[in-house]
Design a protein around this motif. Structure first.
Motif, PDB file in Angstrom:
ATOM      1  N   UNK A 230       0.842  -1.206   0.000  1.00 35.47           N
ATOM      2  CA  UNK A 230       0.000   0.000   0.000  1.00 35.47           C
ATOM      3  C   UNK A 230       0.874   1.252   0.000  1.00 35.47           C
ATOM      4  N   UNK A 231       1.915   1.240   0.823  1.00 37.30           N
ATOM      5  CA  UNK A 231       2.832   2.383   0.844  1.00 37.30           C
ATOM      6  C   UNK A 231       3.563   2.500  -0.483  1.00 37.30           C
ATOM      7  N   UNK A 232       3.928   1.371  -1.073  1.00 39.69           N
ATOM      8  CA  UNK A 232       4.607   1.383  -2.373  1.00 39.69           C
ATOM      9  C   UNK A 232       3.779   2.142  -3.399  1.00 39.69           C
ATOM     10  N   UNK A 233       2.465   1.901  -3.405  1.00 39.02           N
ATOM     11  CA  UNK A 233       1.621   2.555  -4.404  1.00 39.02           C
ATOM     12  C   UNK A 233       1.313   4.007  -4.069  1.00 39.02           C
ATOM     13  N   UNK A 234       1.620   4.424  -2.878  1.00 36.67           N
ATOM     14  CA  UNK A 234       1.557   5.855  -2.578  1.00 36.67           C
ATOM     15  C   UNK A 234       2.832   6.568  -2.999  1.00 36.67           C
ATOM     16  N   UNK A 235       3.847   5.784  -3.353  1.00 34.42           N
ATOM     17  CA  UNK A 235       5.145   6.363  -3.702  1.00 34.42           C
ATOM     18  C   UNK A 235       5.572   6.075  -5.144  1.00 34.42           C
ATOM     19  N   UNK A 236       4.892   5.153  -5.817  1.00 33.90           N
ATOM     20  CA  UNK A 236       5.259   4.761  -7.186  1.00 33.90           C
ATOM     21  C   UNK A 236       4.246   5.327  -8.176  1.00 33.90           C
ATOM     22  N   UNK A 237       4.729   5.979  -9.238  1.00 38.26           N
ATOM     23  CA  UNK A 237       3.872   6.532 -10.294  1.00 38.26           C
ATOM     24  C   UNK A 237       2.659   7.216  -9.667  1.00 38.26           C
ATOM     25  N   UNK A 238       2.944   8.177  -8.817  1.00 41.59           N
ATOM     26  CA  UNK A 238       1.930   8.823  -7.994  1.00 41.59           C
ATOM     27  C   UNK A 238       0.828   9.456  -8.847  1.00 41.59           C
ATOM     28  N   UNK A 239       1.206  10.033  -9.982  1.00 33.53           N
ATOM     29  CA  UNK A 239       0.203  10.704 -10.812  1.00 33.53           C
ATOM     30  C   UNK A 239      -0.826   9.722 -11.361  1.00 33.53           C
ATOM     31  N   UNK A 240      -0.424   8.472 -11.654  1.00 35.26           N
ATOM     32  CA  UNK A 240      -1.378   7.472 -12.149  1.00 35.26           C
ATOM     33  C   UNK A 240      -2.196   6.884 -11.005  1.00 35.26           C
ATOM     34  N   UNK A 241      -1.547   6.535  -9.901  1.00 39.45           N
ATOM     35  CA  UNK A 241      -2.270   5.914  -8.787  1.00 39.45           C
ATOM     36  C   UNK A 241      -3.296   6.877  -8.197  1.00 39.45           C
ATOM     37  N   UNK A 242      -2.968   8.157  -8.092  1.00 38.16           N
ATOM     38  CA  UNK A 242      -3.944   9.126  -7.577  1.00 38.16           C
ATOM     39  C   UNK A 242      -5.045   9.398  -8.609  1.00 38.16           C
ATOM     40  N   UNK A 243      -4.719   9.299  -9.908  1.00 39.63           N
ATOM     41  CA  UNK A 243      -5.743   9.457 -10.949  1.00 39.63           C
ATOM     42  C   UNK A 243      -6.792   8.365 -10.803  1.00 39.63           C
ATOM     43  N   UNK A 244      -6.346   7.106 -10.693  1.00 43.96           N
ATOM     44  CA  UNK A 244      -7.292   6.007 -10.529  1.00 43.96           C
ATOM     45  C   UNK A 244      -8.050   6.121  -9.210  1.00 43.96           C
ATOM     46  N   UNK A 245      -7.394   6.608  -8.179  1.00 40.63           N
ATOM     47  CA  UNK A 245      -8.073   6.779  -6.893  1.00 40.63           C
ATOM     48  C   UNK A 245      -9.223   7.784  -7.008  1.00 40.63           C
ATOM     49  N   UNK A 246      -8.933   8.932  -7.630  1.00 38.12           N
ATOM     50  CA  UNK A 246      -9.909  10.020  -7.662  1.00 38.12           C
ATOM     51  C   UNK A 246     -11.013   9.821  -8.696  1.00 38.12           C
ATOM     52  N   UNK A 247     -10.681   9.167  -9.827  1.00 40.56           N
ATOM     53  CA  UNK A 247     -11.654   9.090 -10.921  1.00 40.56           C
ATOM     54  C   UNK A 247     -12.247   7.703 -11.142  1.00 40.56           C
ATOM     55  N   UNK A 248     -11.788   6.711 -10.389  1.00 38.98           N
ATOM     56  CA  UNK A 248     -12.359   5.370 -10.525  1.00 38.98           C
ATOM     57  C   UNK A 248     -12.656   4.745  -9.167  1.00 38.98           C
ATOM     58  N   UNK A 249     -11.665   4.697  -8.282  1.00 38.92           N
ATOM     59  CA  UNK A 249     -11.830   4.024  -6.997  1.00 38.92           C
ATOM     60  C   UNK A 249     -12.900   4.706  -6.131  1.00 38.92           C
ATOM     61  N   UNK A 250     -12.803   6.010  -5.946  1.00 38.95           N
ATOM     62  CA  UNK A 250     -13.767   6.732  -5.110  1.00 38.95           C
ATOM     63  C   UNK A 250     -15.174   6.701  -5.729  1.00 38.95           C
ATOM     64  N   UNK A 251     -15.334   6.935  -7.054  1.00 41.64           N
ATOM     65  CA  UNK A 251     -16.692   6.811  -7.636  1.00 41.64           C
ATOM     66  C   UNK A 251     -17.306   5.424  -7.479  1.00 41.64           C
ATOM     67  N   UNK A 252     -16.454   4.382  -7.397  1.00 45.30           N
ATOM     68  CA  UNK A 252     -16.967   3.033  -7.178  1.00 45.30           C
ATOM     69  C   UNK A 252     -17.417   2.802  -5.731  1.00 45.30           C
ATOM     70  N   UNK A 253     -17.108   3.744  -4.876  1.00 44.12           N
ATOM     71  CA  UNK A 253     -17.455   3.606  -3.462  1.00 44.12           C
ATOM     72  C   UNK A 253     -16.256   3.670  -2.558  1.00 44.12           C
TER      73      UNK A 253
END
Length: 428
Positions: A230-253
């Motif tokens: 989990x920490x790795x994905x907060x530190x790796x390719x941050x612009x992509x992981x946060x994009x998926x978080x904000x525009x896919x993960x959160x809308x899914x619930x």
């Protein structure tokens, strides 16, 4: 050129229409237009052959031979990055988190901003777009910082990544003939190759933008010092992981739903992330592995356990921190085998030989014996990053000029220039 122009034009118009439109149904239609065009364009150019070939293979497994020709579609450079960049703009305008710009030149420059166009970071309009409307004044300290990042990025790419690539290519091309130690080193070398290659590009892009007075988002934050996936994905390719978080993960619930749906959401995010990287089952398996590594943390409510920097108040990590980093690096490196392999069969055979022959004798390859130089370089690189993990790059703090001169000398004397190796993420 035509594709990025179409994407720019459509999302510019959609943004303005979303601002003036108040009827929810019509706003939904406008958002759908942007999503269908951008994702449809990305899907056609990146995944058409993959789906056709997978369809043929599926029928072949049942004994039915199909002869369907596929077009040799050339993947447009940077399409995965600029489509996500323009989509974030449209979605933010739709959500009323951003006021659309009326300046077409500014918007087109945002979409095609050259330092990060072909391999990120995937910028948000809320961060980058307003910077085009601000008068820029040359700042010497900012320029120095940009040059330092460029130098450090070149070191990562030319010295670390490209040196490792020489061995990675030889090992993966001959994986059936080498022993456990060789296969293990091949996986470790690739871990540092892809990190040096991709984070090196990001450093160069951020540094170049800074020379022009622009600030891009951080894309890497010392990911190999992570204590869990989990920490790795907060530190790796941050612009992509946060994009998926904000525009896919959160809308899914997101995490505000039942545990079963949280697990479903995690799998969706990682599978889509793998598929984003390329039209190959290896990337999908790579994403699925990271989902499997992440799920136990989610179930145990430990996915937000390691938020601060490792060994934040000390020089040497504790034994527990060291073991956590080692286990995380091992899991990530195991998944990297699928990312690097030509296909899933090769990846499985590679890992099978890695854990089965258990021969740890030093071998000679066609290129040469394992060079102690590579291991020393990786060791120096790790130490550099460890002692500067609390800052943006190693050229801050004491003996700055000595470090800069030393790194430049290593770039000139130890850099790999003969193989003309492109950045790995240019293919995405």
């Amino acid at each position: 050129m035509i594709l990025i122009a179409l994407s720019t034009g459509i999302d510019y118009v959609v943004g303005l229409k979303l601002q003036s439109e108040t009827v929810k149904k019509k706003r939904n239609y406008l958002l759908a237009l942007s999503l269908i065009f951008n994702l449809g364009m990305l899907g056609f150019f990146k995944y058409y052959n993959f789906f056709v070939e997978s369809w043929i293979d599926a029928w072949a497994m049942s004994g039915v031979k199909m002869h369907v020709s596929t077009m040799q579609i050339v993947l447009p450079v940077g399409i995965s990055f600029y489509t996500f960049q323009t989509l974030s703009y449209t979605i933010d305008v739709y959500r009323k988190k951003l006021t659309p710009t009326k300046n077409f030149i500014n918007f087109a420059t945002f979409v095609a901003f050259f330092p990060q166009l072909v391999a990120g970071p995937i910028e948000r309009a809320t961060n980058l777009l307003p910077q085009f409307s601000v008068k820029r004044i040359f700042n010497l300290e900012r320029a120095k910082s940009g040059i330092h990042l460029i130098i450090w990025g070149l070191f990562k790419k030319i010295v670390i990544a490209d040196s490792c690539a020489t061995y990675v290519n030889a090992i993966f091309d001959n994986y059936q003939e080498v022993n456990t130690l060789t296969l293990l080193m091949g996986a470790v070398y690739f871990a540092f190759q892809i990190y040096g290659d991709f984070s090196g590009y990001s450093d160069i892009a951020i540094g170049t933008a800074r020379l022009f007075g622009f600030e891009l988002m951080q894309n890497f934050n010392y990911p190999y010092f992570s204590r869990d996936v989990a920490e790795f994905w907060r530190r790796w390719h941050i612009s992509l992981s946060t994009w998926f978080r904000d525009y896919l993960y959160i809308p899914l619930g997101g995490s505000r739903t039942t545990k079963n749906k949280q697990i479903r959401n995690v799998f969706i995010i990682f599978l889509v992330s793998g598929f984003w990287h390329g039209a190959n089952w290896t990337f999908i398996i790579w994403g699925a592995l990271h989902a499997l590594f992440f799920i136990p943390l989610l179930i145990g409510k430990k996915n937000r356990k390691n938020i601060n920097q490792v060994s934040e108040n000390g020089v040497i990590p504790s034994f527990r921190e060291f073991m956590d980093m080692l286990i995380t690096f091992t899991l990530v490196t195991l998944a990297w085998v699928f990312f690097r392999a030509d296909n899933s069969t090769v990846a499985c055979h590679y890992i099978k030989r890695l854990v089965s022959n258990l021969n740890f004798n030093i071998e000679y390859l066609s290129i040469e014996r394992y060079s102690i130089e590579i291991l020393v370089l990786i060791g120096i690189f790790i130490l550099f990053e460890w002692f500067h993990k609390h800052v943006e790059h190693p050229f801050l703090g004491r003996v700055k000029w000595l470090k800069i001169v030393g790194v430049i000398i290593m770039i000139l004397t130890l850099g790999v220039y003969s193989n003309h190796l492109e950045f790995i993420y240019f293919q995405f």
